[in-house]
Structures are given as C-alpha cells and as structure tokens.
Design a protein around this motif. Structure first.
Motif, PDB file in Angstrom:
ATOM      1  N   ASN A 521       0.849  -1.190  -0.069  1.00  0.00           N
ATOM      2  CA  ASN A 521      -0.003  -0.154   0.043  1.00  0.00           C
ATOM      3  C   ASN A 521       0.781   1.277  -0.161  1.00  0.00           C
ATOM      4  O   ASN A 521       1.441   1.506   0.829  1.00  0.00           O
ATOM      5  CB  ASN A 521      -0.787  -0.021   1.251  1.00  0.00           C
ATOM      6  N   GLU A 523       0.110   4.362  -0.175  1.00  0.00           N
ATOM      7  CA  GLU A 523      -0.138   5.490   0.401  1.00  0.00           C
ATOM      8  C   GLU A 523       0.370   5.307   1.903  1.00  0.00           C
ATOM      9  O   GLU A 523       0.792   6.361   2.661  1.00  0.00           O
ATOM     10  CB  GLU A 523      -1.805   5.413   0.453  1.00  0.00           C
ATOM     11  N   ASP A 526       4.062   5.902   2.090  1.00  0.00           N
ATOM     12  CA  ASP A 526       4.394   7.161   1.933  1.00  0.00           C
ATOM     13  C   ASP A 526       4.226   8.132   3.372  1.00  0.00           C
ATOM     14  O   ASP A 526       4.950   8.852   3.823  1.00  0.00           O
ATOM     15  CB  ASP A 526       3.634   7.935   1.159  1.00  0.00           C
ATOM     16  N   ALA A 550      -4.520   4.945   8.725  1.00  0.00           N
ATOM     17  CA  ALA A 550      -4.464   4.315   7.083  1.00  0.00           C
ATOM     18  C   ALA A 550      -4.207   2.804   7.284  1.00  0.00           C
ATOM     19  O   ALA A 550      -4.650   2.320   6.657  1.00  0.00           O
ATOM     20  CB  ALA A 550      -3.240   5.064   6.504  1.00  0.00           C
TER      21      ALA A 550
END
Length: 592
Positions: A521, A523, A526, A550
């Motif tokens: 993943n 995202e 990051d 997340a």
C-alpha cells in the motif's frame, strides 16, 4: 548547532536485584565446561583514564569506576529459549542473537541504565548540523576491540560504509533487514525499492571525531544509533575472517560464515569464547573493558528451548536466570524463593496475514479477523497477568501513542464482534475455507511466551467464525523465521516485536514492501516515510497518527497484545538490571 534532546524518551523502571533480599541459597548443579573456536585474545591495554568525559551540550559525565577484582571461577548461566541465528548483530533480527550481541558489542549511543532513553556510549557526545543532515560524534578514547586493535573514527566509518556498500545476497531482506528498515537502501542496488538510501557518507576528522551525513532529515537517527544493529565491530577481525563472504558454509549464507559464528569482535564487557551449536554460547570477561568491568569471569547462555525445562533448570541450579517465564510458573517460583523481576511491556504480539496468499488479498477478510479475535479472552486464557489488548502496532509507552489512538478510534473501532466478522467473511466469499496457520515451536519470545498455547487459542476462535485451520508448526530458528521473513505465501502466522526505542517505528513493518506481510500500500508507505522524516516531535506524532489510521483501515494483520516479561533469578544473583527493550548487559551481575 549543539544537540539537545528533541523529545522525552521513555524511561523504563530499572530493577536492580540487590544482594540484601531475604531469599534462600541454591546449590549449583551446573557444568560450565565448553568447547569451540575462540577469537584471538585481546592484547593488554590501559583501562579508561578515569577522567571526566564530554557529552552533548558541552557537559561532562564522570568516567565509570573500574575494578579488576573478580573470582576466576565465577560463572553466570542464563537460560535462553533458542540458539542464536548468528553473532554478527548487523545480520540478525532474533532476540537470542541480540542477547549475546549485547554482551560483546557496543554502538555509538546506548541505553541509560534500566531505560529506553539513549545516551552516548562509544561516543562521548555529538552535534547536529543546522540542516539536520549531519551528526558529528566525539568518540571515546582509550577503547580497544577484543582483538587488541584501536576503536577510532576509521573503525566507525568502516562499519557504516560496510553496510552501505553491501550488494547482491547481502541485500536480501532476511540478511540485512534492520539496515534496510533504518537506511532504506544501499549505494547500488538492482532493487528499485533500495535505490534511494538515507545514508550518504561517513567522514573522519582525526582519530576521535566522525561525521555521519544523511541524504534527508531523520529525527530518529540518534535513537537508532543506540541499537545493537548499528554496533561498531572490529574492522581487522571482519577482514581477517571474511565477514561478508556470501559463500559461507551451511547453505551459502553469510550468517553461517567464520566471522559470524566463531570470531565476533566488539568492544563490550565480554569477549566471545565458543559456540556449541544447539547447546550454548560461552563468553569471558573482557579485562581491558573501558567501563564497568564484569563481576563474573564467564557468562554462559545456554539453549533451553522448552519453558518448563528452563524453570526446572533454574530450580535445579543448572542455570541462574531466564526470562519469558510462563504465566503458570510465576506463583510456584515466587513461593520457592526465586526472584521475579518484571520488564515494562514494550512489545507487540500480532496475528499476521500474508497478502501474497490469495485469501488475504481481500481487505474484508483482514478486517473480519480484526473484529473476530477476542483479545481479552486470549489474554485471560494464555498470556501473563498485566498483558494489555493492543489497538496499534506499537506499545502504549511509545511517543505519540495517545494522539494516534484517538485518531484511529475516531475512524474505526475493532471491538470484538463475531457477527460482524462472519458477515465480512460471507461478503468476501471465503466462509468455510481452510487457512494455513504457521506457528513456532521450541521457543519463547518476550511478546509470545507460549506460542503453542497462543496458537491453540487463536485456532479455536477462528474456527468459531466458521473457518477451517490447518496448523503448520515449525522450529523457531531457522525454519520459522525463514518462512515468515523470506518466503512468500506463508498465509497466517503469529510473531511480534520488542521496541528498541520510544519511536513508534512503523517503518519496521510498513515503510516499504515487506515479504513478511506481502503488503503493498503505497499510501501507507508514504505516510510512514513522512513520519520518519519529520523534524520536530509534534510533527512526528501527528504524522505517525495519520499513518496509524491508514493502517487500521487497510489492516495487514491484527495487533493482539502487549505482554509483560518476567525474569526469574536464583536467590544468590544480584546486580541484574532489566531494560524495557530487553537489552540487558551482564557486567554488573554477581553470583553468590
């Protein structure tokens, strides 16, 4: 600029076991004989000068008091739960290897006594550049490696450059795992994920000043500079015994080579003597140690894989101490007069789900098990008193935990809800399928003192949701670790981690693609990378909170529990100091 601490690191309780405890003696039935290859004996060197040493901010700390008095027959025997994987700390992740390494090696920084707070160790202080990229360490003078060679700035840079220049097999995740998690890449790599390293260079300014420069800010660098994975090892010994020989024996693995099994060489209070594979590692006192010299002449770390066998060995006098005491054994040991010393819970036990396995590619399945595992029931059944149900993938004592917990609970709360779990499994079309469940045998870990019992309890809960479970037991080292850390498609598994600093450290799990999780993943990668690179404590806490949210929404596994660890000691042992990180050093331990 002169460095000042950027955040309040967590200080754990220091438990100094005093000789004054009113406990009965214990007759010894130990056999402390050992055999094996040893490293060359260190040459005679001068002890620490005894002068005050400069630290951060221009302050000074008194040099440690050193003494030479020791009974040549004194032996401290610790009961480990498995054989080490290797004795080169840069190449290992397992606790038993690290237990040995903590006696032999030291890093630029280290932990304050009984704490997870870092302080200078082989360094006496450091400064940080205005741009936050460079750290200049002033190094301790008069320190020798166990082979008699000098510790100096060249040695520091040799070690940092050694890791940076690893290629090929050395870049495998199961070999250089923690270096990759910390520095994110190498000088050259065929792997696109390892082509943007955090480390830039190490330069020397005379014999006792080294500057380490990074390519981008990393607020946690000083904390990780205190971990054993970044220990400074003797360049001469590594060259002599070909430390990076990837064509080593036993399967062409550098971890089984001559240096990592027979000649580890550091600056610590104990020197390597021998390793009888499957039996024990023997260490001897470093008479030339710069700090507080050991109070025993020898340390033996004996492999006693079964928890009951460790308890019986303590009771019979075959060992002096062991940790990860099974919950059911605590009352009996205390009643028999043994010392029980707790460590602050600083770990996480989790149920992992490898997304390289088809069933776990669907987020609904992973969410289902977050609803379907009754953590409180599991704790009551098989974990020690004082264990806490986990919500995040790092312990409550970590920096910024409260902010992250509040943020996660505002988005999703995985309260125990078996009906919701069944609903999600039905929606995903997997109800009734069989899941391969890997679990380790022949070991105890700080976060997992009784893995077989934990597996049985989890299996029962998963089957109650309508799924089938195929248990696959594997010996902890090396089979289980290799399966989980280096082989794709290991389905469901249990493992965990003990934190080495107060940072949440999510980059250890979720900073980049990791074979353990099969998790991809970007995202989340990051967000975690962003958190790692923040300059201030407040910014770091907020960034880790966003990453935690997340992760909760796309869960790679189930955070299960934070587990307290108890060390059991014979009545005649004093001076054993516990650390939240489990990184005890035995130089202050006395026997008798």
């Amino acid at each position: 600029m002169m460095n000042t601490p950027k955040r309040a690191l967590i200080t754990g309780l220091a438990f100094l076991v005093g000789a004054g405890l009113a406990l009965s003696g214990c007759a010894s039935k130990r056999d402390d004989t050992s055999s094996g290859t040893t490293t060359p004996a260190a040459t005679d060197t001068a002890a620490d000068t005894g002068e005050a040493q400069p630290t951060e901010g221009g302050e000074t700390t008194e040099a440690p008091v050193v003494t030479d008095e020791v009974d040549p027959n004194s032996v401290f025997v610790f009961g480990g739960s498995a054989d080490p994987v290797a004795l080169d700390p840069a190449l290992v992740t397992d606790g038993e290897s690290i237990r040995v390494a903590n006696q032999i090696f030291e890093s630029l920084m280290g932990y304050k006594e009984g704490s997870a707070e870092v302080e200078p160790r082989l360094a006496t202080g450091y400064t940080q550049s205005e741009d936050g990229l460079s750290y200049t360490f002033t190094l301790r003078e008069g320190v020798k490696f166990h082979d008699g060679t000098d510790f100096n700035a060249d040695a520091v840079c040799y070690n940092y450059d050694r890791w940076f220049n690893w290629t090929g097999t050395m870049q495998q995740q199961n070999i250089s795992n923690y270096y990759q998690l910390i520095f994110e890449g190498f000088k050259t790599s065929d792997n696109p994920d390892l082509q943007d390293p955090l480390y830039a260079s190490c330069t020397t300014n005379g014999d006792f000043e080294a500057t380490i420069t990074l390519t981008r800010p990393y607020g946690g660098f000083i904390a990780v500079a205190g971990t054993i994975w970044l220990a400074i090892q003797s360049p001469d010994a590594m060259k002599q015994y070909d430390a990076d020989n990837v064509e080593a024996e036993e399967g062409s693995d550098v971890r089984y080579g001559e240096y990592a099994t027979a000649h580890p060489c550091g600056t610590g209070p104990f020197k390597f003597d021998s390793w009888e594979k499957g039996q024990q590692v023997t260490l001897v006192r470093n008479d030339d140690y710069w700090g507080d010299k050991a109070k025993v002449a020898k340390v033996i770390i004996r492999n006693v894989g079964d928890a009951t066998a460790r308890m019986q060995a303590l009771q019979s006098g075959e060992i002096d101490a062991y940790d990860m005491v099974s919950p059911g054994d605590l009352a009996g040991l205390e009643g028999a007069g043994f010392q029980l010393v707790p460590r602050q819970p600083f770990n996480i036990l989790y149920l992992g789900m490898d997304q390289n396995t088809e069933i776990f590619k669907d987020v609904r399945v992973r969410q289902a098990f977050n609803y379907g595992i009754d953590k409180e029931a599991l704790i009551a059944q098989v974990l020690p008193a004082g264990s806490e149900a986990a919500t995040l993938f790092y312990p409550p004592a970590s920096a910024g935990y409260a902010e992250a917990l509040e943020a996660v609970n505002a988005e999703v709360q995985y309260t125990y809800d078996p009906d919701k779990a069944k609903e999600l499994l039905e929606e995903a079309g997997v109800m009734g399928q069989t899941i391969d469940f890997y679990y380790p045998t022949g070991t105890s870990r700080p976060y997992m003192p009784n893995p077989e019992e934990i597996y049985v309890a989890l299996k029962s809960q998963i089957e109650a949701l309508g799924m089938q479970v195929n248990g696959i037991p594997l010996k902890w080292s090396p089979e289980y670790l290799e399966q989980v850390k280096a082989v794709e498609g290991h389905s469901m598994f249990i493992v965990g981690s003990t934190s080495s600093t107060s940072s949440p450290g999510l980059e250890v799990f979720f900073g980049t693609y990791n074979i353990e999780w099969g998790f991809n993943n970007q995202e989340i990668f990051d967000l975690v990378t962003s958190a790692k690179g923040q300059a201030t404590a407040a910014e770091t806490d907020t960034a880790y909170a966003a990453a935690s949210v997340a992760i909760a929404l796309d869960p790679p596994g189930v955070p299960v529990a934070h587990v307290p660890v108890t060390v059991a000691l014979a009545p005649n042992i004093s001076g054993y100091i516990t650390y939240p990180t489990g990184s005890e050093i035995y130089n202050k331990v006395s026997v008798g």
